[in-house]
Enzyme design. Structure first.
Site, PDB file in Angstrom:
ATOM      1  N   ARG A  13       0.858  -1.194   0.000  1.00  0.00           N
ATOM      2  CA  ARG A  13       0.000   0.000   0.000  1.00  0.00           C
ATOM      3  C   ARG A  13       0.885   1.232   0.000  1.00  0.00           C
ATOM      4  O   ARG A  13       1.744   1.367   0.865  1.00  0.00           O
ATOM      5  CB  ARG A  13      -0.853   0.030   1.282  1.00  0.00           C
ATOM      6  CG  ARG A  13      -1.956  -0.950   1.288  1.00  0.00           C
ATOM      7  CD  ARG A  13      -3.004  -0.597   2.308  1.00  0.00           C
ATOM      8  NE  ARG A  13      -2.509  -0.073   3.583  1.00  0.00           N
ATOM      9  CZ  ARG A  13      -3.304   0.277   4.569  1.00  0.00           C
ATOM     10  NH1 ARG A  13      -4.605   0.170   4.441  1.00  0.00           N
ATOM     11  NH2 ARG A  13      -2.794   0.740   5.694  1.00  0.00           N
TER      12      ARG A  13
ATOM     13  N   THR B 272      -1.147   7.491  -0.575  1.00  0.00           N
ATOM     14  CA  THR B 272      -2.474   7.353  -1.200  1.00  0.00           C
ATOM     15  C   THR B 272      -3.291   6.211  -0.591  1.00  0.00           C
ATOM     16  O   THR B 272      -4.499   6.140  -0.775  1.00  0.00           O
ATOM     17  CB  THR B 272      -2.343   7.048  -2.701  1.00  0.00           C
ATOM     18  OG1 THR B 272      -1.704   5.767  -2.842  1.00  0.00           O
ATOM     19  CG2 THR B 272      -1.522   8.113  -3.415  1.00  0.00           C
TER      20      THR B 272
ATOM     21  N   ASP C 233       0.889  -3.600  12.085  1.00  0.00           N
ATOM     22  CA  ASP C 233       1.332  -3.908  10.718  1.00  0.00           C
ATOM     23  C   ASP C 233       1.725  -5.382  10.645  1.00  0.00           C
ATOM     24  O   ASP C 233       2.734  -5.809  11.215  1.00  0.00           O
ATOM     25  CB  ASP C 233       2.524  -3.014  10.354  1.00  0.00           C
ATOM     26  CG  ASP C 233       2.875  -3.137   8.893  1.00  0.00           C
ATOM     27  OD1 ASP C 233       2.829  -2.128   8.183  1.00  0.00           O
ATOM     28  OD2 ASP C 233       3.190  -4.264   8.442  1.00  0.00           O
TER      29      ASP C 233
ATOM     30  N   ASP D 283       5.271  -6.267   9.159  1.00  0.00           N
ATOM     31  CA  ASP D 283       6.358  -5.927  10.081  1.00  0.00           C
ATOM     32  C   ASP D 283       6.408  -6.887  11.261  1.00  0.00           C
ATOM     33  O   ASP D 283       7.491  -7.261  11.723  1.00  0.00           O
ATOM     34  CB  ASP D 283       6.182  -4.492  10.600  1.00  0.00           C
ATOM     35  CG  ASP D 283       6.623  -3.464   9.567  1.00  0.00           C
ATOM     36  OD1 ASP D 283       7.314  -3.843   8.602  1.00  0.00           O
ATOM     37  OD2 ASP D 283       6.275  -2.284   9.734  1.00  0.00           O
TER      38      ASP D 283
HETATM   39  C1  PRP Z   1      -0.903  -4.953   4.246  1.00  0.00           C
HETATM   40  C2  PRP Z   1      -1.673  -6.249   4.305  1.00  0.00           C
HETATM   41  C3  PRP Z   1      -2.516  -6.177   3.055  1.00  0.00           C
HETATM   42  C4  PRP Z   1      -2.828  -4.714   2.956  1.00  0.00           C
HETATM   43  C5  PRP Z   1      -4.225  -4.486   3.431  1.00  0.00           C
HETATM   44  O1  PRP Z   1       0.163  -5.017   3.380  1.00  0.00           O
HETATM   45  O2  PRP Z   1      -0.859  -7.384   4.362  1.00  0.00           O
HETATM   46  O3  PRP Z   1      -1.865  -6.652   1.905  1.00  0.00           O
HETATM   47  O4  PRP Z   1      -1.895  -4.024   3.800  1.00  0.00           O
HETATM   48  O5  PRP Z   1      -4.583  -3.164   3.235  1.00  0.00           O
HETATM   49  P1  PRP Z   1      -5.738  -2.718   2.239  1.00  0.00           P
HETATM   50  O6  PRP Z   1      -6.891  -3.643   2.464  1.00  0.00           O
HETATM   51  O7  PRP Z   1      -6.014  -1.313   2.660  1.00  0.00           O
HETATM   52  O8  PRP Z   1      -5.205  -2.805   0.837  1.00  0.00           O
HETATM   53  P2  PRP Z   1       1.222  -3.805   3.247  1.00  0.00           P
HETATM   54  O9  PRP Z   1       0.778  -2.809   2.247  1.00  0.00           O
HETATM   55  O10 PRP Z   1       1.534  -3.279   4.616  1.00  0.00           O
HETATM   56  O11 PRP Z   1       2.484  -4.515   2.592  1.00  0.00           O
HETATM   57  P3  PRP Z   1       3.504  -5.579   3.237  1.00  0.00           P
HETATM   58  O12 PRP Z   1       2.737  -6.843   3.511  1.00  0.00           O
HETATM   59  O13 PRP Z   1       4.508  -5.750   2.174  1.00  0.00           O
HETATM   60  O14 PRP Z   1       4.063  -4.974   4.499  1.00  0.00           O
HETATM   61  N1  URA Z   2      -2.150  -3.545   6.907  1.00  0.00           N
HETATM   62  C1  URA Z   2      -1.745  -4.023   8.094  1.00  0.00           C
HETATM   63  O1  URA Z   2      -0.764  -4.770   8.187  1.00  0.00           O
HETATM   64  N2  URA Z   2      -2.454  -3.690   9.195  1.00  0.00           N
HETATM   65  C2  URA Z   2      -3.518  -2.903   9.149  1.00  0.00           C
HETATM   66  O2  URA Z   2      -4.138  -2.641  10.191  1.00  0.00           O
HETATM   67  C3  URA Z   2      -3.928  -2.400   7.887  1.00  0.00           C
HETATM   68  C4  URA Z   2      -3.230  -2.751   6.784  1.00  0.00           C
END
Ligand code: PRP
Ligand code: URA
Length: 210
Positions: A105, A109, A201, A204
């Site tokens: 994400r 945005t 997160d 993370d």
């Molecule tokens: C997180 C999670 C989803 C997304 C959900 O990933 O694992 O993929 O956010 O958010 P949304 O429903 O608003 O799209 P992130 O973007 O943090 O990426 P990462 O897993 O690489 O840390």
């Molecule tokens: N992605 C995450 O990992 N946690 C949240 O709460 C939302 C998006």
């Protein structure tokens, strides 16, 4: 909400989810719990797999018994956090294929940005179970399903651990044909589109990158 939404309130899942949410839970235990929850959820999400009858010779006699009727499966984790669910589901269905969709994400945005997609070559013949622990705005999961549908897949399910009402509504509107399996429908999103109460997160916490 339509009847394709399955909230898994099994006590084992709920107990593990509470430990997962706890800010004191460290990376090792967090990773183990994500895998264990995915395993338990997969058991339920595959409840409708078709069976066929076979003859089996037990030490006592020949019996008519059941086996899964050869439907081919693929798990598709959304990178990164979806990777944490893969071991748990493969433990139940070791012969399934695994595809990967890379998405993050954008911090400003909140829109998903796709950076990788590698799916099994016969993906259109398979039932696909998409994996991501978090459904927040829904953007990532909606785009991932759009991508999978482009390959001609007809049977898709989405398994997440925590969903926000905003994301679930958006997902159901975009993909009413895709059943959603989740362990908790949380309260709402905060101003940064993080889920409340959520677990922070997920990527993370799984990979210890905070
Ligand atoms: C997180 C999670 C989803 C997304 C959900 O990933 O694992 O993929 O956010 O958010 P949304 O429903 O608003 O799209 P992130 O973007 O943090 O990426 P990462 O897993 O690489 O840390
Ligand atoms: N992605 C995450 O990992 N946690 C949240 O709460 C939302 C998006």
């Amino acid at each position: 909400m339509n009847n394709h939404i399955h909230i898994m309130d099994h006590p084992l899942i709920q107990h593990k989810l509470t430990i997962l949410r706890d800010e004191k839970t460290g990376t090792k235990q967090f990773r183990e719990l994500v895998s264990e929850i995915a395993n338990l959820m997969c058991y339920e999400a595959t409840r409708d797999l078709p069976l066929k009858e076979v003859k089996t010779k037990t030490p006592m006699e020949t019996a008519t018994t059941k086996v899964i009727a050869g439907r081919k499966l693929a798990f598709v984790p959304i990178l990164r956090a979806g990777l944490g669910m893969v071991d748990g589901v493969l433990e139940l269905i070791p012969s399934a294929r695994v595809g990967h969709i890379g998405m993050y994400r954008d911090h400003d945005t909140k829109e998903p940005v796709e950076y990788y997609c590698k799916l099994p070559s016969d993906i259109e013949e398979r039932e696909v179970i998409l994996l991501d622990p978090m459904l927040a705005t829904g953007g990532s999961a909606i785009d991932a399903v759009n991508q999978i549908k482009k390959y001609g897949c007809k049977r898709i399910k989405f398994m997440c651990i925590i969903a926000a009402p905003e994301g679930l509504n958006a997902f159901v509107e975009a993909h009413p044909d895709v059943p959603v399996y989740c362990a908790s429908l949380d309260r709402c999103l905060d101003s940064n589109c993080y889920i409340l109460p959520g677990l922070g997160d997920a990527g993370d916490r799984i990979f210890g990158t905070k």
